[in-house]
Scaffold this active site. Structure first.
Site, short mmCIF file in Angstrom:
data_model
loop_
_atom_site.label_atom_id
_atom_site.label_comp_id
_atom_site.label_asym_id
_atom_site.label_seq_id
_atom_site.Cartn_x
_atom_site.Cartn_y
_atom_site.Cartn_z
N ALA A 97 -3.60 8.52 3.65
CA ALA A 97 -1.87 8.09 2.78
C ALA A 97 -0.87 9.20 3.30
O ALA A 97 0.52 8.37 3.53
CB ALA A 97 -2.08 8.59 1.48
N GLU B 110 -18.17 11.60 0.24
CA GLU B 110 -17.23 11.51 -1.37
C GLU B 110 -18.74 10.86 -2.09
O GLU B 110 -19.00 10.92 -3.18
CB GLU B 110 -16.65 11.53 -1.15
CG GLU B 110 -15.19 12.31 -0.93
CD GLU B 110 -13.40 12.40 -1.04
OE1 GLU B 110 -12.88 13.29 -0.56
OE2 GLU B 110 -13.31 10.36 -1.18
N VAL C 135 1.01 -13.18 4.62
CA VAL C 135 0.74 -13.51 6.04
C VAL C 135 -0.13 -13.69 6.99
O VAL C 135 -0.67 -12.79 7.15
CB VAL C 135 2.36 -11.61 6.44
CG1 VAL C 135 2.53 -12.49 7.69
CG2 VAL C 135 2.46 -11.68 5.45
N GLY D 206 0.51 -1.20 -0.31
CA GLY D 206 0.16 0.25 0.02
C GLY D 206 0.70 1.30 0.29
O GLY D 206 2.05 1.17 -0.61
C1 LIG Z 1 -12.75 4.41 0.37
C2 LIG Z 1 -10.71 5.14 1.21
C3 LIG Z 1 -10.60 6.65 0.57
C4 LIG Z 1 -9.83 7.06 2.09
N1 LIG Z 1 -9.64 8.41 1.52
C5 LIG Z 1 -8.17 9.57 2.14
C6 LIG Z 1 -7.72 10.47 1.25
O1 LIG Z 1 -8.68 11.05 0.58
N2 LIG Z 1 -6.93 11.00 1.69
C7 LIG Z 1 -5.98 10.30 2.47
O2 LIG Z 1 -5.13 10.88 3.29
N3 LIG Z 1 -6.20 8.81 2.88
C8 LIG Z 1 -7.18 8.40 2.66
N4 LIG Z 1 -7.60 7.17 3.03
C9 LIG Z 1 -6.99 6.70 3.57
C10 LIG Z 1 -5.05 5.50 2.96
O3 LIG Z 1 -6.04 5.27 1.71
C11 LIG Z 1 -4.83 5.29 4.25
O4 LIG Z 1 -4.27 5.71 4.77
C12 LIG Z 1 -3.35 4.62 3.29
O5 LIG Z 1 -3.78 3.57 2.43
C13 LIG Z 1 -2.61 4.02 4.18
O6 LIG Z 1 -1.80 2.81 3.77
P1 LIG Z 1 -0.74 2.10 4.56
O7 LIG Z 1 0.25 1.06 3.80
O8 LIG Z 1 -1.16 1.95 5.78
O9 LIG Z 1 -2.38 1.12 3.99
P2 LIG Z 1 -2.65 -0.05 2.90
O10 LIG Z 1 -3.17 1.31 1.41
O11 LIG Z 1 -4.37 -0.23 3.22
O12 LIG Z 1 -1.94 -0.80 1.78
C14 LIG Z 1 -1.92 -1.89 2.70
C15 LIG Z 1 -1.64 -3.52 2.29
O13 LIG Z 1 -1.34 -5.04 2.99
C16 LIG Z 1 -2.18 -5.60 2.48
N5 LIG Z 1 -2.65 -6.92 3.87
C17 LIG Z 1 -2.97 -6.24 4.14
N6 LIG Z 1 -3.15 -7.78 5.43
C18 LIG Z 1 -2.05 -8.78 4.66
C19 LIG Z 1 -1.73 -10.04 4.67
N7 LIG Z 1 -1.90 -10.39 6.07
N8 LIG Z 1 -0.77 -10.60 4.12
C20 LIG Z 1 0.02 -9.90 2.67
N9 LIG Z 1 0.03 -8.16 2.50
C21 LIG Z 1 -1.31 -7.53 3.28
C22 LIG Z 1 -3.01 -5.11 1.25
O14 LIG Z 1 -3.50 -6.14 0.57
C23 LIG Z 1 -2.11 -3.42 1.22
O15 LIG Z 1 -1.74 -3.79 0.16
C24 LIG Z 1 -8.67 6.73 2.47
C25 LIG Z 1 -8.72 5.07 2.71
C26 LIG Z 1 -10.32 4.50 2.02
C27 LIG Z 1 -10.14 2.82 2.84
#
Ligand SMILES: Cc1cc2nc3c(=O)[nH]c(=O)nc-3n(C[C@H](O)[C@H](O)[C@H](O)COP(=O)(O)OP(=O)(O)OC[C@H]3O[C@@H](n4cnc5c(N)ncnc54)[C@H](O)[C@@H]3O)c2cc1C
Length: 433
Positions: free
Chosen positions: A323, A176, A85, A19
């Site tokens: 994000a 949104e 995982v 992500g």
């Molecule tokens: C609908 C929606 C709208 C959003 N809008 C905004 C916005 O406008 N502005 C903003 O700043 N933020 C927004 N966010 C929040 C933002 O998307 C998150 O804060 C961000 O994605 C977090 O990044 P991350 O890397 O922690 O997790 P993620 O981007 O969620 O990535 C997690 C990754 O881990 C993988 N994963 C999870 N568990 C496992 C496992 N057990 N084994 C292997 N892989 C695994 C998943 O497949 C995924 O690819 C939004 C979120 C959503 C759901």
């Protein structure tokens, strides 16, 4: 079998999750003197902020997802495995996946968040959620099928139920989505469904709190409410959903709201992987980390993004699940790991808050640049478009999204009104039509 990763003399860094956080960690470790192993249960990165546009027929799913293998771009020190995982075994520096075990020297956990239904099993079974590309496509199918279904019934009670679109949660996703649905109602559906009386279509946005966009300023909350009301969305504050059986939602004030399309956007929790003592898990199911993003008590395990709970003097309940937090932590942790590999001292992480934006619809958005500087209307909308295009992964995706936005703007159309895989909510028994 250890996922068939080649043996290397370089220290191995495993990044779990491609992500925002994991991808930026991987980007900074590509081509460095470490062996990088990226693990994800999906083979693509998802640009979650634009999922709602996929769900409302505005964008193709392929425009907001990016293949993780392409992202690694054949870097010699990088390996990707599509696997889930299941557990982390810190005592053995090992990760258990559903395809085997793999050892690490450094581990970065970036597994993000999942939807929190607050133990309401019936809501979890029957409501829709918006976290992944497949859920967004399912939601698009669900919305479109509901209109087809309306035309196949002469039962007014059923049709009235189908006309009610309910979104629980007045955060950015709920706001949104409600705005995008109202644009469909105004601009697109009247041409597609001239036989339907779309004045009867209700878009109801519920939130248990006292304002929309609770994490943003009063200015942003008030303007979002004003814009949504202008678009004919029924915003109901101080009201939540208590149960939902797929046909009717029971609200916290006892009211019963018939609907077949309840979207649950009212909570998230950290997507934790097993292996950590409960004392390391903070509110919101997040791993407690120190200022270097090290999971408390471990020198070589880091957690970033939505799954991490990192306090600083400005954020006593932890940095927000956004994000930019994940992006900044991802590159910072990667730099710190390289420092550790080179025998240098790591540096604490400091979040740079560049402000936040939320869009409500055509020419209408809100933004907080700082505690005192706010944007609204067209300027905020343009800022929102630019920021989202900038952060979208992949040049082709940027071009596709930009051209779709121009097309949608000029023609008032939503191109992707396709049901390519019939959606069936398993839990609804019987035929409602
Ligand atoms: C609908 C929606 C709208 C959003 N809008 C905004 C916005 O406008 N502005 C903003 O700043 N933020 C927004 N966010 C929040 C933002 O998307 C998150 O804060 C961000 O994605 C977090 O990044 P991350 O890397 O922690 O997790 P993620 O981007 O969620 O990535 C997690 C990754 O881990 C993988 N994963 C999870 N568990 C496992 C496992 N057990 N084994 C292997 N892989 C695994 C998943 O497949 C995924 O690819 C939004 C979120 C959503 C759901």
């Amino acid at each position: 079998m250890a996922l068939d990763i080649p043996v290397s003399k370089l220290p191995r860094v495993i990044v779990i999750g491609g992500g925002f956080g994991g991808l930026n960690a991987a980007k900074a470790l590509k081509g460095k003197n470490v062996q990088l192993v990226l693990l994800d249960k999906n083979n693509h990165h998802t640009f979650q902020p634009l999922l709602y546009q996929v769900a409302t027929s505005g964008l193709e799913a392929g425009s907001i997802a990016y293949p993780l293998r392409k992202f690694l771009g054949g870097a010699k020190n990088a390996h990707f495995r599509m696997t889930e995982v299941e557990e982390i075994i810190p005592s053995r520096n090992e990760v258990k996946t559903n395809d085997g075990y793999i050892k690490y020297d450094y581990l970065v956990i970036s597994t993000g968040a999942s939807t929190n239904f607050f133990n309401m099993k019936d809501v979890e079974e029957n409501a829709s959620e918006l976290k992944s590309v497949s859920q967004a496509i399912d939601m698009r199918h669900m919305f479109l099928q509901v209109f087809e279904k309306m035309l196949l019934t002469d039962n007014e009670v059923v049709r009235a139920r189908l006309m009610n679109f309910v979104i629980a949660g007045g955060g950015p996703t709920g706001v949104e989505l409600a705005g995008a649905l109202s644009e469909l109602r105004r601009r697109v559906l009247p041409d597609d469904y001239p036989e339907l009386d779309l004045k009867k279509m209700r878009i109801i946005l519920l939130d248990q709190g006292t304002k929309l966009l609770a994490s943003m300023s009063e200015y942003a909350s008030d303007h979002a409410l004003k814009y949504l009301e202008q678009f004919g969305v029924e915003v109901r504050l101080g009201v939540g959903v208590k149960s939902y059986d797929g046909r009717q939602a029971v609200l916290s004030n006892g009211e019963i709201l018939p609907t077949e399309t309840l979207v649950w956007a009212a909570g998230v929790k950290g997507e934790l992987v097993d292996g950590f003592d409960s004392s390391l898990i903070a509110k919101g199911n997040r791993l407690k980390v120190d200022a270097y993003n090290r999971v408390d008590g471990f020198s070589n395990i880091f957690a970033i993004g939505d799954v991490a709970m990192q306090e600083d003097e400005r954020y006593k309940n932890g940095l927000p699940g956004l994000a930019p937090v994940a992006i900044q932590q991802g590159s910072h942790v990667a730099k710190n790991i390289m420092k550790l590999v080179e025998g240098k001292s790591p540096e604490p992480f400091k979040y740079w808050d560049k402000g936040s934006l939320a869009t409500i619809g055509r020419l209408k958005a809100v933004g907080d640049l700082s505690k005192t500087m706010h944007l609204g209307g067209m300027i905020a909308w343009i800022a929102w478009l630019v920021v989202h295009l900038f952060y979208l992964i992949g040049f082709r995706n940027k071009v596709m999204v930009f051209s779709d936005w121009i097309w949608n703007y000029i023609t008032f159309d939503r191109r992707v009104r396709l049901i390519v895989r019939p959606y069936r909510k398993e839990k609804i028994k019987g035929d409602s039509a």
